[in-house]
Design a protein around this motif. Structure first.
Motif, PDB file in Angstrom:
ATOM      1  N   LEU A 163       0.833  -1.218   0.000  1.00 27.44           N
ATOM      2  CA  LEU A 163       0.000   0.000   0.000  1.00 27.44           C
ATOM      3  C   LEU A 163       0.864   1.264   0.000  1.00 27.44           C
ATOM      4  O   LEU A 163       0.656   2.167  -0.816  1.00 27.44           O
ATOM      5  CB  LEU A 163      -0.920  -0.015   1.237  1.00 27.44           C
ATOM      6  N   SER A 164       1.865   1.314   0.892  1.00 28.91           N
ATOM      7  CA  SER A 164       2.625   2.568   0.968  1.00 28.91           C
ATOM      8  C   SER A 164       3.496   2.754  -0.274  1.00 28.91           C
ATOM      9  O   SER A 164       3.601   3.858  -0.816  1.00 28.91           O
ATOM     10  CB  SER A 164       3.440   2.657   2.259  1.00 28.91           C
ATOM     11  N   THR A 219       3.019   1.391  -3.396  1.00 31.68           N
ATOM     12  CA  THR A 219       2.187   1.658  -4.579  1.00 31.68           C
ATOM     13  C   THR A 219       1.688   3.106  -4.551  1.00 31.68           C
ATOM     14  O   THR A 219       1.680   3.789  -5.588  1.00 31.68           O
ATOM     15  CB  THR A 219       0.991   0.675  -4.641  1.00 31.68           C
ATOM     16  N   SER A 220       1.299   3.590  -3.363  1.00 32.43           N
ATOM     17  CA  SER A 220       0.816   4.980  -3.274  1.00 32.43           C
ATOM     18  C   SER A 220       1.926   5.949  -3.655  1.00 32.43           C
ATOM     19  O   SER A 220       1.701   6.908  -4.406  1.00 32.43           O
ATOM     20  CB  SER A 220       0.339   5.300  -1.846  1.00 32.43           C
ATOM     21  N   ILE A 279      -3.737  -3.897  -4.250  1.00 30.22           N
ATOM     22  CA  ILE A 279      -2.905  -3.946  -3.036  1.00 30.22           C
ATOM     23  C   ILE A 279      -3.012  -5.348  -2.423  1.00 30.22           C
ATOM     24  O   ILE A 279      -4.055  -5.731  -1.879  1.00 30.22           O
ATOM     25  CB  ILE A 279      -3.326  -2.860  -2.023  1.00 30.22           C
ATOM     26  N   LYS A 332      -8.077  -1.687   0.814  1.00 33.15           N
ATOM     27  CA  LYS A 332      -6.748  -1.065   0.738  1.00 33.15           C
ATOM     28  C   LYS A 332      -6.497  -0.508  -0.672  1.00 33.15           C
ATOM     29  O   LYS A 332      -5.864   0.533  -0.846  1.00 33.15           O
ATOM     30  CB  LYS A 332      -5.661  -2.081   1.098  1.00 33.15           C
ATOM     31  N   THR A 333      -6.983  -1.237  -1.688  1.00 31.12           N
ATOM     32  CA  THR A 333      -6.787  -0.773  -3.065  1.00 31.12           C
ATOM     33  C   THR A 333      -7.518   0.557  -3.273  1.00 31.12           C
ATOM     34  O   THR A 333      -6.956   1.515  -3.834  1.00 31.12           O
ATOM     35  CB  THR A 333      -7.289  -1.839  -4.071  1.00 31.12           C
ATOM     36  N   GLN A 338      -8.370   2.704  -0.923  1.00 30.99           N
ATOM     37  CA  GLN A 338      -7.678   3.711  -0.094  1.00 30.99           C
ATOM     38  C   GLN A 338      -6.471   4.282  -0.843  1.00 30.99           C
ATOM     39  O   GLN A 338      -6.246   5.489  -0.894  1.00 30.99           O
ATOM     40  CB  GLN A 338      -7.226   3.034   1.212  1.00 30.99           C
ATOM     41  N   CYS A 339      -5.715   3.382  -1.465  1.00 27.49           N
ATOM     42  CA  CYS A 339      -4.524   3.795  -2.207  1.00 27.49           C
ATOM     43  C   CYS A 339      -4.900   4.741  -3.358  1.00 27.49           C
ATOM     44  O   CYS A 339      -4.314   5.807  -3.523  1.00 27.49           O
ATOM     45  CB  CYS A 339      -3.824   2.548  -2.753  1.00 27.49           C
ATOM     46  N   SER A 358      -4.119   8.861  -4.091  1.00 27.00           N
ATOM     47  CA  SER A 358      -3.003   9.148  -5.010  1.00 27.00           C
ATOM     48  C   SER A 358      -3.411   9.483  -6.444  1.00 27.00           C
ATOM     49  O   SER A 358      -2.555   9.881  -7.230  1.00 27.00           O
ATOM     50  CB  SER A 358      -2.005   7.975  -5.007  1.00 27.00           C
TER      51      SER A 358
END
Ligand code: 5MM
Length: 336
Positions: free
Chosen positions: A190-191, A193-194, A221, A239-240, A242-243, A247
């Motif tokens: 997550l971090s 990819t973002s 994610i 999570k996907t 959220q990312c 971004s």
């Protein structure tokens, strides 16, 4: 609405997705040999023509990404491959990067090449019928990587490619793929990819790319394929989202995920949950290679190239992915 935005929407609206059939000859050889077939230009054409003339092309597939060899091939009926794709109501696209090479001074990482002479190649592809393009940057996760050097240089190339594609009236698919290889956690995915996606948009904006005329093709994610801490499909979807929410700028019309080594069912189920939980304005659909073709390729080989049997499997897979991009897929429809 600009012409580019119109093309992008035509490819990804109403549950339609993208068939990523742009395997280079090296990758296609691995795929064909894995099912016991020879990788000849004729076999590569025959398998792809079988998919591109399937019934589901009409209702499910908005765009097909081609490789240079394929866009220049002529089908058994004498049509060009782009004309075949247009005859099913889909739009032909073309992979224009020339592959990921070792990054100087960080040799375990990759930089995607292909900017030299790109303007001229784009003009040639437009004449052949392509209306969208694809470029993939690839990043691995480990305790040292991806480095800022790899993140910045790939984002820069993706932006210069996108500006050139739009200059030539084609929609760029921007594909920054953070690989699932490794034992990293979903939080790391997550971090990173973002960070990668944010850097891509910094560069796209710097290069004055019209964000309403692109399609983003990211990974979902996931935890690494060697990780002992798998997360649920529901967590993957949350999570996907959220990312992407944090971004991707709002002007981007849509997101078409890569499958990245997930099984066909996993990639379908995760896309379905992403759409069920989608609280953004982005269209969320698929741009799958393996997760659309794997089953069909196996049957094509096992059945000694039986067109009907192969198309039956492909039609089902494409239908399931389209249901998932509308949030309407279920295990029951999968197994019906
Ligand atoms: C179809 O495969 C593409 C890569 O081909 P090469 O490695 O031979 O250049 C790849 O970019 C693909 O479009 C995306 O990764 C999505 O494919 P998957 O199989 O991950 O859905």
């Amino acid at each position: 609405m600009t012409e580019l935005n119109e093309i992008a929407l035509k490819i990804i609206s109403d549950g339609k997705g993208i068939l990523a059939a742009d395997e280079s000859n090296g990758t296609m050889t691995k795929r064909l040999e894995a099912v016991g077939m020879d990788s000849t230009p004729e076999n590569r054409l025959e398998f792809r023509e079988t998919l591109f003339s399937s019934e589901s092309m009409k209702e499910c597939i908005g765009g097909v990404i081609l490789y240079d060899e394929t866009i220049n091939q002529i089908t058994s009926s004498g049509k060009s491959i782009p004309d075949l794709i247009y005859s099913y109501g889909a739009i032909p696209g073309i992979k224009v990067d020339t592959g990921a090479k070792n990054l100087a001074n960080s040799l375990e990482e990759k930089i995607t090449e292909g900017l030299d002479g790109l303007r001229e190649r784009l003009k040639k592809y437009y004449k052949l019928g392509a209306r969208f393009t694809k470029w993939r940057g690839v990043f691995s996760i480990s305790n040292k990587y991806p480095s800022k050097q790899a993140i910045n240089s790939n984002a820069h190339s993706l932006a210069r490619y996108s500006a050139l594609a739009q200059e030539n009236k084609m929609v760029p698919i921007v594909e920054p793929e953070v690989l699932m290889d490794g034992d990293h956690s979903a939080e790391d995915c997550l971090s990173i990819t973002s960070e990668v996606i944010k850097k891509c948009f910094d560069e796209l904006i710097l290069h004055k790319v019209d964000l309403s005329g692109i399609i983003l093709k990211p990974n979902m994610i996931l935890s690494g394929n060697q990780s002992n801490h798998k997360i649920s499909n529901d967590e993957v979807s949350k999570k996907t989202i959220q990312c992407l929410k944090s971004s991707v700028p709002n002007e981007v019309p849509g997101i078409a995920f890569l499958s990245g080594g997930q099984s066909e069912i996993e990639a379908t189920e995760n896309l379905n949950l992403i759409n069920k939980n989608n609280n953004t304005n982005f269209i969320m659909t698929y741009s799958y290679g393996r997760a659309l073709q794997q089953g069909a390729l196996k049957v094509w080989s096992d059945s000694n190239k039986d067109t009907k049997a192969t198309q039956k499997i492909f039609n089902h897979r494409a239908k399931m992915c389209t249901l998932a991009s509308l949030g309407n897929w279920s295990k029951e429809v999968e197994n019906k």
